[in-house]
Design an enzyme around this catalytic site. Structure first.
Site, PDB file in Angstrom:
ATOM      1  N   TRP A 102       0.829  -1.214   0.000  1.00 55.89           N
ATOM      2  CA  TRP A 102       0.000   0.000   0.000  1.00 55.89           C
ATOM      3  C   TRP A 102       0.857   1.255   0.000  1.00 55.89           C
ATOM      4  O   TRP A 102       0.570   2.225  -0.695  1.00 55.89           O
ATOM      5  CB  TRP A 102      -0.972  -0.007   1.180  1.00 55.89           C
ATOM      6  CG  TRP A 102      -1.921  -1.155   1.148  1.00 55.89           C
ATOM      7  CD1 TRP A 102      -2.013  -2.162   2.065  1.00 55.89           C
ATOM      8  CD2 TRP A 102      -2.912  -1.449   0.140  1.00 55.89           C
ATOM      9  NE1 TRP A 102      -2.991  -3.055   1.695  1.00 55.89           N
ATOM     10  CE2 TRP A 102      -3.552  -2.649   0.520  1.00 55.89           C
ATOM     11  CE3 TRP A 102      -3.297  -0.828  -1.047  1.00 55.89           C
ATOM     12  CZ2 TRP A 102      -4.570  -3.237  -0.238  1.00 55.89           C
ATOM     13  CZ3 TRP A 102      -4.310  -1.406  -1.807  1.00 55.89           C
ATOM     14  CH2 TRP A 102      -4.934  -2.595  -1.405  1.00 55.89           C
ATOM     15  N   ASP A 169      -1.831   6.704   6.112  1.00 51.42           N
ATOM     16  CA  ASP A 169      -2.836   5.728   5.698  1.00 51.42           C
ATOM     17  C   ASP A 169      -3.091   4.821   6.901  1.00 51.42           C
ATOM     18  O   ASP A 169      -2.249   4.016   7.276  1.00 51.42           O
ATOM     19  CB  ASP A 169      -2.298   4.920   4.511  1.00 51.42           C
ATOM     20  CG  ASP A 169      -3.256   3.818   4.062  1.00 51.42           C
ATOM     21  OD1 ASP A 169      -4.325   3.658   4.690  1.00 51.42           O
ATOM     22  OD2 ASP A 169      -2.932   3.129   3.078  1.00 51.42           O
ATOM     23  N   LYS A 193     -11.934  -2.120   6.742  1.00 54.21           N
ATOM     24  CA  LYS A 193     -11.086  -2.962   7.585  1.00 54.21           C
ATOM     25  C   LYS A 193     -11.591  -2.921   9.032  1.00 54.21           C
ATOM     26  O   LYS A 193     -11.945  -3.939   9.585  1.00 54.21           O
ATOM     27  CB  LYS A 193      -9.624  -2.519   7.548  1.00 54.21           C
ATOM     28  CG  LYS A 193      -8.938  -2.409   6.163  1.00 54.21           C
ATOM     29  CD  LYS A 193      -9.207  -3.515   5.243  1.00 54.21           C
ATOM     30  CE  LYS A 193      -8.404  -3.631   3.948  1.00 54.21           C
ATOM     31  NZ  LYS A 193      -7.785  -2.514   3.328  1.00 54.21           N
TER      32      LYS A 193
HETATM   33  C1  PLP Z   1      -7.099  -2.090   2.064  1.00 54.48           C
HETATM   34  C2  PLP Z   1      -6.100  -1.028   2.148  1.00 54.48           C
HETATM   35  C3  PLP Z   1      -6.029   0.008   1.186  1.00 54.48           C
HETATM   36  C4  PLP Z   1      -6.922   0.063  -0.022  1.00 54.48           C
HETATM   37  O1  PLP Z   1      -8.186   0.467   0.322  1.00 54.48           O
HETATM   38  P1  PLP Z   1      -9.332   0.705  -0.766  1.00 54.48           P
HETATM   39  O2  PLP Z   1     -10.398   1.346   0.046  1.00 54.48           O
HETATM   40  O3  PLP Z   1      -9.686  -0.630  -1.314  1.00 54.48           O
HETATM   41  O4  PLP Z   1      -8.776   1.606  -1.816  1.00 54.48           O
HETATM   42  C5  PLP Z   1      -5.081   0.988   1.373  1.00 54.48           C
HETATM   43  N1  PLP Z   1      -4.250   0.967   2.419  1.00 54.48           N
HETATM   44  C6  PLP Z   1      -4.295   0.000   3.358  1.00 54.48           C
HETATM   45  C7  PLP Z   1      -3.332   0.039   4.516  1.00 54.48           C
HETATM   46  C8  PLP Z   1      -5.218  -1.028   3.248  1.00 54.48           C
HETATM   47  O5  PLP Z   1      -5.259  -1.996   4.182  1.00 54.48           O
END
Ligand code: PLP
Length: 357
Positions: A102, A169, A193
């Site tokens: 990511w 993030d 998540k």
């Molecule tokens: C799942 C995830 C993403 C991607 O998320 P989307 O909403 O599918 O774009 C980005 N960063 C992390 C750390 C993730 O676990």
């Protein structure tokens, strides 16, 4: 029969949240309408959007004078470019820490807008640790990090020591623990998540940082559009926001983030100590950086993989197959995973050992 859902995302949500959401999907209160068919301008939905926002302020103990809370679309993946598009000018520099897939994606997007530099990376060991002790130039516009690496099972226990604002993030550990907000310029998290269903991304923006926007951008991609219109410039994803709001109510009812952190660490210790004790398994992440959310582990003898997955399935455990870039197993034990779910997995590991040693 309900299963223990260990999937990394979309992921487990509290049962009471889903019960409440299903009821209101049929009829919201006594409005005579499903929440799914109601105007985002109705007073009922306005109250939901309001509560979602105020729950974020309350849980993180931050003030609306200092922070804007937004509910956007496009997933965390759109925040990779949106953050850089707004805050990385052509002549400005940002630092990125590469701790997995990511982070790599976030860096790739930023490079299109300004000078993005990878200051540290853990790629040399298949991302099994969080880099530390690297130099952070003090003139960076921001430092981008990924607080929890969903795929590789590592997590920052302490955030980098710097006066540079962090853009973070937090998709897979948002609301898992209290935070010192003074470090963050921008936090984003896809809901699916640890917060709600897919379809909404939570953004928390420090107003002081936001004032240093680097360029004019298209209306929908400008954070200030959504700040000014309170996340309702266009039709917001009402249902995912609603379910996220219910999850935040559940968090408050269950003691807030300090209580979550204690519970999450207990659950993580339970499974990591079994991984360390059990002669058949080993953990992949460096001990000090092990994630409390995504627990990655392997069998010394990979040939037993299917047998272990079969034992898990027999115990109503689902979603523990590892991501292909690590292999083995990954148990995602987000806020909503009860301790007995983790205990069930530990029991399966123990009985697997007694059968196979
Ligand atoms: C799942 C995830 C993403 C991607 O998320 P989307 O909403 O599918 O774009 C980005 N960063 C992390 C750390 C993730 O676990």
């Amino acid at each position: 029969m309900t299963k223990y859902n260990f999937y990394a995302g979309p992921a487990i949500l509290p049962k009471e949240v889903m019960a409440e959401a299903s009821k209101n999907a049929l009829e919201l209160g006594d409005s005579g309408l499903s929440i799914l068919e109601m105007s985002h301008r109705s007073k009922e939905v306005a109250a939901i959007l309001d509560e979602a926002k105020s729950n974020v302020y309350e849980l993180f103990d931050i003030s609306p004078e200092k922070y804007d809370v937004l509910f956007l679309q496009g997933g965390a993946s759109s925040q990779f470019f949106m953050s850089a598009m707004n805050f990385l000018g052509t002549e400005e520099s940002a630092g990125y820490v590469d701790t997995g897939a990511w982070s790599t994606k976030a860096f790739k997007e930023a490079s299109a807008f300004g000078k993005a530099t990878t200051l540290a990376a853990s790629k040399d060991k298949n991302y099994n640790y969080i880099p530390k002790g690297y130099e952070i130039p003090s003139d960076l516009k921001y430092l981008h990090i990924t607080s929890n690496n969903t795929i590789f099972g590592t997590q920052y226990k302490d955030f980098p020591e710097t006066t540079v604002p962090l853009v973070c993030d937090m998709s897979s550990d948002i609301f898992s623990r209290p935070l010192d907000f003074s470090k963050f310029g921008l936090i984003y998290a896809g809901a699916q998540k640890n917060l709600g269903p897919a379809g909404v991304v939570l953004v928390i923006l420090d107003k002081e940082f936001a004032a240093k926007q680097s360029r004019d951008v298209p209306t929908m991609l400008d954070y200030q559009t959504h700040v000014k219109k309170d996340s309702a410039f266009n039709t917001p994803p009402v249902f995912p926001i609603y379910v996220s709001m219910l999850t935040m109510r559940w968090l408050k009812k269950n003691g807030g983030l300090a209580a979550m952190a204690t519970r999450n660490t207990e659950k993580a210790n339970l499974i990591y100590s079994e991984i360390d004790r059990n002669s058949l398994f080993y953990g992949t992440a460096a001990t000090e950086d092990r994630s409390d959310m995504n627990v990655c582990f392997l069998l010394h003898d990979e040939a037993k993989t299917d047998a272990f997955l079969a034992d898990c399935a027999a115990a109503n455990i689902i979603g523990v197959k590892g991501h292909r870039s690590v292999g083995g197993f990954r148990a995602s034990i987000y806020n909503a995973m009860p301790k007995e779910g983790v205990q069930t997995l530990v029991d399966v590991m123990k009985s697997f050992e007694s059968k196979h040693v």
